[in-house]
Design a protein around this motif. Sequence first.
Motif, PDB file in Angstrom:
ATOM      1  N   MET A 204       0.825  -1.229   0.000  1.00  0.00           N
ATOM      2  CA  MET A 204       0.000   0.000   0.000  1.00  0.00           C
ATOM      3  C   MET A 204       0.849   1.265   0.000  1.00  0.00           C
ATOM      4  SD  MET A 204      -2.898  -1.081   2.763  1.00  0.00           S
ATOM      5  CE  MET A 204      -3.667  -2.709   2.684  1.00  0.00           C
ATOM      6  N   PRO A 208      -2.621   4.454  -4.177  1.00  0.00           N
ATOM      7  CA  PRO A 208      -3.767   3.790  -4.800  1.00  0.00           C
ATOM      8  C   PRO A 208      -3.409   3.261  -6.180  1.00  0.00           C
ATOM      9  CG  PRO A 208      -4.039   6.185  -4.792  1.00  0.00           C
ATOM     10  CD  PRO A 208      -2.827   5.885  -3.971  1.00  0.00           C
ATOM     11  N   SER A 209      -4.236   2.345  -6.678  1.00  0.00           N
ATOM     12  CA  SER A 209      -3.960   1.833  -8.020  1.00  0.00           C
ATOM     13  C   SER A 209      -4.107   2.993  -9.018  1.00  0.00           C
ATOM     14  CB  SER A 209      -4.904   0.690  -8.354  1.00  0.00           C
ATOM     15  OG  SER A 209      -6.196   1.200  -8.411  1.00  0.00           O
ATOM     16  N   ASP A 212      -7.216   4.910  -9.637  1.00  0.00           N
ATOM     17  CA  ASP A 212      -7.758   5.732  -8.550  1.00  0.00           C
ATOM     18  C   ASP A 212      -6.765   6.768  -8.034  1.00  0.00           C
ATOM     19  OD1 ASP A 212     -10.200   4.328  -8.503  1.00  0.00           O
ATOM     20  OD2 ASP A 212      -9.217   2.683  -7.421  1.00  0.00           O
ATOM     21  N   TRP A 272      -8.171  -2.129  -0.310  1.00  0.00           N
ATOM     22  CA  TRP A 272      -8.152  -0.661  -0.405  1.00  0.00           C
ATOM     23  C   TRP A 272      -9.002  -0.006   0.674  1.00  0.00           C
ATOM     24  CZ3 TRP A 272      -4.040   0.831  -2.500  1.00  0.00           C
ATOM     25  CH2 TRP A 272      -3.498   0.190  -3.610  1.00  0.00           C
ATOM     26  N   ASP A 273      -9.946  -0.741   1.236  1.00  0.00           N
ATOM     27  CA  ASP A 273     -10.725  -0.165   2.344  1.00  0.00           C
ATOM     28  C   ASP A 273      -9.796   0.106   3.526  1.00  0.00           C
ATOM     29  OD1 ASP A 273     -13.027  -0.251   0.947  1.00  0.00           O
ATOM     30  OD2 ASP A 273     -13.724  -2.163   1.790  1.00  0.00           O
ATOM     31  N   PHE A 275      -6.553   0.589   3.364  1.00  0.00           N
ATOM     32  CA  PHE A 275      -5.684   1.720   2.984  1.00  0.00           C
ATOM     33  C   PHE A 275      -6.411   3.053   3.218  1.00  0.00           C
ATOM     34  CE2 PHE A 275      -4.526   4.746  -0.438  1.00  0.00           C
ATOM     35  CZ  PHE A 275      -3.194   4.956  -0.120  1.00  0.00           C
ATOM     36  N   ASN A 276      -7.657   3.130   2.753  1.00  0.00           N
ATOM     37  CA  ASN A 276      -8.389   4.394   2.873  1.00  0.00           C
ATOM     38  C   ASN A 276      -8.654   4.752   4.337  1.00  0.00           C
ATOM     39  OD1 ASN A 276      -8.485   5.126   0.157  1.00  0.00           O
ATOM     40  ND2 ASN A 276     -10.109   3.637  -0.233  1.00  0.00           N
TER      41      ASN A 276
END
Length: 323
Positions: A204, A208-209, A212, A272-273, A275-276
């Motif tokens: 991470m 983001p990818s 995004d 990603w949740d 990460f966010n």
Amino acid sequence: MSQARTQPQDDPAKVAAFEARIAAGESIEPKDWMPERYRRQLIRMMSQHAHSEIVGMLPEGNWITRAPSLRRKISLIAKVQDEAGHGLYIYCGTETLGVDRAELVQQLLDGTAKYSSIFNYPTLSWADMGVIGWFVDGAAIVNQTVLAKASYGPYARAMIRICKEENFHKRQGYEIVAVLANGTPAQKAMIQDAVNRWWWPSLMMFGPSDADSPNTAELIRWKVKRRTNDELRQRFVNLTVPQAAAVNLTLPDPELRYDADTENWHFGPIDWDEFNQVIRGNGPCNRERLEARRRAHDEGAWVREAASAYAAKQRAKQASEAA
Ligand code: BYC
């Protein structure tokens, strides 16, 4: 961002000349004309990078008093000191863009500036010191080797020196990993546990990818970033898989497999949740990290006052000698 110098609307002719310089691979220096947006993007990215180095001292600093031998303690102290140096070096680089360091530090302390997500995870065992050096510094090298070719001269030059030190950091980490991986069953279990906990957060770190990532396209166009987040993440995975195999450790991803067509190691989906949540301030240690920085800032007030008083005294002395 409020800290950037305000400028009238950028002159299209100047923008065109600037973009021609970028296209020709020229280095942009502090006194050169640059679009306001370029300046702001650099202030954002460089200050977040500097904050990451400073906050990044905390998870490892936590283990200095518990290092298992004098030799380990000496190298860990040296590494953490290097990180302080990297932070100060990058703050200096950011100041060349016309922003005051005190303002940037205040944004970190207020919680309005970001720093790398990775430093919001806890360091639970000595094995984490090995894995941080191997994964986190390894990821930093992959990212920063490319940033050493960034179009902004002071940032690129800072990266060259920093990467040399990161190489030592990675080696000290990987050596800890190799020793534990070849140690007793308990040591081997401890290092495998650390690998399991740090692998996904390390992926991470690259952001983001690409689909995004709102900043990548612009930063690539201006040659600040020379590779996208996904490209660098893939490079890190490709480099790290054989290193894990060399010490008989397993990376915690059942989907990991070599793809002969692309010559890449395919890896599974990133959460990603998580990460966010971490970058919004809700990671396992976000609060603790900022509290530690605020406390250190308050406790260091007398040092800043003493340094300012000394500088004022020197200035007065020089002025009276010149008179
Ligand atoms: N953590 O559009 P994107 C070290 C944010 S320290 C937190 O892809 P960009 C070390 C991003 O800032 C090394 N936030 O952004 C020290 C943006 O938010 P804002 C630290 C992240 O800039 C001690 C938003 O997400 N390295 O080595 O194109 C011990 C959208 O992202 C993260 C650097 O700082 C993240 N992981 O690309 C050991 C390298 N990822 O600002 C080791 C320099 C993304 O729009 N920075 N965000 O609110 C970079 O290379 C790039 O800024 C990034 C992100 C690849 C990190």
